[in-house]
Design a protein around this motif. Structure first.
Motif, short mmCIF file in Angstrom:
data_model
loop_
_atom_site.label_atom_id
_atom_site.label_comp_id
_atom_site.label_asym_id
_atom_site.label_seq_id
_atom_site.Cartn_x
_atom_site.Cartn_y
_atom_site.Cartn_z
N CYS A 127 -7.17 22.42 -52.74
CA CYS A 127 -7.35 23.58 -53.62
C CYS A 127 -7.87 24.79 -52.84
O CYS A 127 -7.44 25.92 -53.05
CB CYS A 127 -8.32 23.25 -54.75
SG CYS A 127 -7.58 22.32 -56.11
N GLU A 128 -8.81 24.53 -51.94
CA GLU A 128 -9.37 25.63 -51.15
C GLU A 128 -8.29 26.29 -50.31
O GLU A 128 -8.18 27.52 -50.25
CB GLU A 128 -10.48 25.10 -50.23
CG GLU A 128 -11.16 26.18 -49.40
CD GLU A 128 -12.26 25.64 -48.52
OE1 GLU A 128 -12.90 26.45 -47.81
OE2 GLU A 128 -12.49 24.42 -48.51
N HIS A 129 -7.46 25.46 -49.66
CA HIS A 129 -6.38 26.01 -48.84
C HIS A 129 -5.37 26.76 -49.69
O HIS A 129 -4.84 27.80 -49.28
CB HIS A 129 -5.67 24.88 -48.08
CG HIS A 129 -6.55 24.20 -47.07
ND1 HIS A 129 -6.22 22.99 -46.49
CD2 HIS A 129 -7.73 24.57 -46.53
CE1 HIS A 129 -7.18 22.64 -45.65
NE2 HIS A 129 -8.10 23.58 -45.67
N LEU A 130 -5.09 26.24 -50.89
CA LEU A 130 -4.13 26.88 -51.78
C LEU A 130 -4.62 28.27 -52.20
O LEU A 130 -3.85 29.23 -52.21
CB LEU A 130 -3.88 26.02 -53.02
CG LEU A 130 -2.82 26.49 -54.00
CD1 LEU A 130 -1.45 26.55 -53.33
CD2 LEU A 130 -2.76 25.58 -55.22
N SER A 131 -5.89 28.37 -52.52
CA SER A 131 -6.43 29.68 -52.92
C SER A 131 -6.39 30.67 -51.76
O SER A 131 -6.08 31.85 -51.94
CB SER A 131 -7.87 29.53 -53.45
OG SER A 131 -8.74 29.11 -52.43
#
Length: 233
Positions: A127-131
């Protein structure tokens, strides 16, 4: 990436309207002469895959390099397991690709387009990478980590507008009504949402509702924008 390559010519092969139908509908393609209603339904993503295959020397490697460059994060990969799973049950997508080919809106061999498409559907990241990946769309098309212009300000605005109106299949109106952000869902249960000039946020919960969007993800984002009072509207 396809928009960066073709600019406005991309919209000769894709529409920019909400579908109002399931994300894997064949009926709409018949009525629209093989032009997918928007890039975010399955048919649209298959046409995007065809565009990239036609314009990249090593499509899978070049796409992965581009995606990694958006956030400066190299820990993004294709999942061979997920890609194999998609290929084993992707009969509707095979039908969509061949149907679009019959209208002349697929340039390459359907088998090559589908192989690329199924790998594209298997991208694996947190999720962090996606954001981080989508921050450039909250920053007028510029990647914050290196100040590189990924898309023009105008192109970035148009992608955000498409996400606002088309990013959640035939539930896009509900997302705009309840959450008030531009966004895009995926059948993995992930959602990315953008507030231009403010933030990007990613959530993930794998249980999908009947429209193919994350049930808890949408509930969370509705609560988030309500409590924070930070949305487009």
């Amino acid at each position: 990436m396809a928009y960066k390559i073709l600019d406005g010519d991309l919209w000769k092969r894709l529409g920019v309207e909400p579908s109002g139908n399931p994300f894997n509908s064949l009926l709409q393609l018949e009525n629209d002469n093989g032009i997918p209603r928007n890039p975010f339904i399955n048919a649209g993503a298959i046409v995007i895959s065809d565009v990239l295959i036609s314009n990249l020397k090593n499509p899978k490697e070049d796409l992965l390099t581009f995606i990694r460059s958006l956030s400066g994060n190299n820990d993004i990969h294709y999942s061979a397991k997920i890609a194999a799973s998609e290929k084993s049950v992707g009969y509707r997508n095979v039908a969509l690709c061949n149907f679009i080919k019959s209208f002349g809106n697929i340039e390459n061999e359907p088998s090559d387009v589908l192989d690329f498409y199924f790998d594209l559907c298997s991208l694996e990241l947190s999720c962090e990478h996606l954001s981080e990946l989508f921050l450039f769309l909250a920053n007028s098309g510029k990647a914050p980590h290196n100040n590189k212009q990924i898309l023009t300000k105008s192109q970035s605005k148009r992608i955000n507008a498409l996400m606002q109106t088309c990013g959640f299949y035939d539930e896009s109106g509900q997302f705009a009504f309840k959450v008030g952000l531009a966004g895009k869902s995926g059948v993995s249960g992930g959602i990315i949402a953008i507030y231009p000039n403010q933030y990007s946020i990613a959530v993930w919960s794998p249980k999908l509702n009947e429209k193919g969007n994350s049930y808890k993800g949408m509930k969370f984002l509705e609560a988030f924008t309500t409590l924070s009072e930070q949305s487009i509207f």
